[in-house]
Design a protein around this motif. Structure first.
Motif, PDB file in Angstrom:
ATOM      1  N   TYR A  16      41.148  -6.801 -27.981  1.00  0.00           N
ATOM      2  CA  TYR A  16      40.664  -5.502 -28.453  1.00  0.00           C
ATOM      3  C   TYR A  16      39.273  -5.204 -27.896  1.00  0.00           C
ATOM      4  O   TYR A  16      38.963  -4.068 -27.559  1.00  0.00           O
ATOM      5  CB  TYR A  16      40.670  -5.454 -29.983  1.00  0.00           C
ATOM      6  N   TRP A  17      38.427  -6.224 -27.810  1.00  0.00           N
ATOM      7  CA  TRP A  17      37.112  -6.040 -27.207  1.00  0.00           C
ATOM      8  C   TRP A  17      37.250  -5.722 -25.722  1.00  0.00           C
ATOM      9  O   TRP A  17      36.519  -4.897 -25.178  1.00  0.00           O
ATOM     10  CB  TRP A  17      36.243  -7.284 -27.402  1.00  0.00           C
ATOM     11  N   ARG A  18      38.196  -6.375 -25.052  1.00  0.00           N
ATOM     12  CA  ARG A  18      38.413  -6.102 -23.630  1.00  0.00           C
ATOM     13  C   ARG A  18      38.942  -4.686 -23.426  1.00  0.00           C
ATOM     14  O   ARG A  18      38.597  -4.022 -22.457  1.00  0.00           O
ATOM     15  CB  ARG A  18      39.373  -7.129 -23.040  1.00  0.00           C
ATOM     16  N   GLU A  19      39.788  -4.228 -24.343  1.00  0.00           N
ATOM     17  CA  GLU A  19      40.276  -2.841 -24.279  1.00  0.00           C
ATOM     18  C   GLU A  19      39.112  -1.870 -24.444  1.00  0.00           C
ATOM     19  O   GLU A  19      39.016  -0.882 -23.723  1.00  0.00           O
ATOM     20  CB  GLU A  19      41.324  -2.600 -25.368  1.00  0.00           C
ATOM     21  N   PHE A  20      38.222  -2.151 -25.386  1.00  0.00           N
ATOM     22  CA  PHE A  20      37.037  -1.314 -25.575  1.00  0.00           C
ATOM     23  C   PHE A  20      36.198  -1.269 -24.298  1.00  0.00           C
ATOM     24  O   PHE A  20      35.817  -0.201 -23.827  1.00  0.00           O
ATOM     25  CB  PHE A  20      36.202  -1.839 -26.748  1.00  0.00           C
ATOM     26  N   VAL A  37      30.572 -11.161 -28.036  1.00  0.00           N
ATOM     27  CA  VAL A  37      30.342 -10.126 -27.023  1.00  0.00           C
ATOM     28  C   VAL A  37      28.974  -9.503 -27.241  1.00  0.00           C
ATOM     29  O   VAL A  37      28.449  -9.480 -28.358  1.00  0.00           O
ATOM     30  CB  VAL A  37      31.423  -9.024 -27.034  1.00  0.00           C
ATOM     31  N   SER A  38      28.419  -9.001 -26.153  1.00  0.00           N
ATOM     32  CA  SER A  38      27.161  -8.256 -26.224  1.00  0.00           C
ATOM     33  C   SER A  38      27.243  -7.116 -25.226  1.00  0.00           C
ATOM     34  O   SER A  38      27.920  -7.230 -24.196  1.00  0.00           O
ATOM     35  CB  SER A  38      25.960  -9.155 -25.940  1.00  0.00           C
ATOM     36  N   PHE A  39      26.579  -6.008 -25.548  1.00  0.00           N
ATOM     37  CA  PHE A  39      26.564  -4.855 -24.662  1.00  0.00           C
ATOM     38  C   PHE A  39      25.406  -3.946 -25.040  1.00  0.00           C
ATOM     39  O   PHE A  39      24.766  -4.124 -26.083  1.00  0.00           O
ATOM     40  CB  PHE A  39      27.898  -4.089 -24.713  1.00  0.00           C
ATOM     41  N   THR A  40      25.129  -2.988 -24.189  1.00  0.00           N
ATOM     42  CA  THR A  40      24.098  -2.001 -24.442  1.00  0.00           C
ATOM     43  C   THR A  40      24.758  -0.631 -24.577  1.00  0.00           C
ATOM     44  O   THR A  40      25.514  -0.221 -23.706  1.00  0.00           O
ATOM     45  CB  THR A  40      23.059  -1.965 -23.299  1.00  0.00           C
ATOM     46  N   ALA A  41      24.470   0.035 -25.681  1.00  0.00           N
ATOM     47  CA  ALA A  41      24.981   1.382 -25.933  1.00  0.00           C
ATOM     48  C   ALA A  41      23.835   2.363 -25.752  1.00  0.00           C
ATOM     49  O   ALA A  41      22.745   2.164 -26.292  1.00  0.00           O
ATOM     50  CB  ALA A  41      25.536   1.480 -27.350  1.00  0.00           C
ATOM     51  N   VAL A  42      24.069   3.425 -25.002  1.00  0.00           N
ATOM     52  CA  VAL A  42      23.055   4.456 -24.748  1.00  0.00           C
ATOM     53  C   VAL A  42      23.449   5.690 -25.536  1.00  0.00           C
ATOM     54  O   VAL A  42      24.560   6.207 -25.377  1.00  0.00           O
ATOM     55  CB  VAL A  42      22.952   4.785 -23.238  1.00  0.00           C
ATOM     56  N   PHE A  75      28.385  -5.019 -20.573  1.00  0.00           N
ATOM     57  CA  PHE A  75      29.308  -5.717 -21.464  1.00  0.00           C
ATOM     58  C   PHE A  75      29.489  -7.156 -20.989  1.00  0.00           C
ATOM     59  O   PHE A  75      29.870  -7.408 -19.857  1.00  0.00           O
ATOM     60  CB  PHE A  75      30.665  -5.006 -21.509  1.00  0.00           C
ATOM     61  N   LYS A  76      29.210  -8.101 -21.876  1.00  0.00           N
ATOM     62  CA  LYS A  76      29.342  -9.521 -21.567  1.00  0.00           C
ATOM     63  C   LYS A  76      30.130 -10.191 -22.687  1.00  0.00           C
ATOM     64  O   LYS A  76      29.867  -9.967 -23.860  1.00  0.00           O
ATOM     65  CB  LYS A  76      27.972 -10.207 -21.480  1.00  0.00           C
TER      66      LYS A  76
END
Length: 127
Positions: free
Chosen positions: A70-74, A120-125, A108-109
């Motif tokens: 599900y995270w990979r789909e996102f 998981v970690s990511f940056t949202a703008v 996304f990592k």
């Protein structure tokens, strides 16, 4: 708790819920100015300012491998600048209302946490 709502466009997981509810380890907001500087041979510097972006650095709590698709789909569905909704209103210091965001390119990592867990970690703008 954080809630991420998106439109599943890649269909990596059949019947994807298009929503991820998770606890977060990290949820930090930073302001980043976009622009460029140019220095001439004479030493004169010209600065061009475009905008200020509000970024959220997000890191999930470790989760079991069943949630990884599900995270990979996102990540796949939002990798090309598609909008998603980030609701962090339950978190201290979080936004008071859901935010419309974009996934920062290449942020996304996914990483293995211990033997059988993932994070998981990511940056949202903010849009």
């Amino acid at each position: 708790m954080a809630e991420i709502s998106y439109t599943a466009t890649r269909e990596l997981v059949s019947g994807s819920p298009e929503q991820i509810i998770t606890d977060l380890v990290k949820c930090d907001r930073t302001h980043r100015s976009e622009g460029k500087d140019h220095t001439a041979l004479s030493g004169f510097t010209e600065s061009v300012f475009y905008r200020i972006e509000n970024e959220w650095q997000i890191t999930s709590l470790p989760f079991d491998p069943d949630q990884l698709p599900y995270w990979r789909e996102f990540a796949a569905s939002c990798a090309n600048g598609e909008y998603f909704t980030l609701d962090i209103s339950d978190i201290a210091g979080g936004a008071s209302a859901p935010l419309t965001c974009q996934l920062k390119r290449n942020s996304f990592k996914e990483s293995r946490y211990e033997h059988f867990w993932f994070q998981v970690s990511f940056t949202a703008v903010e849009a």
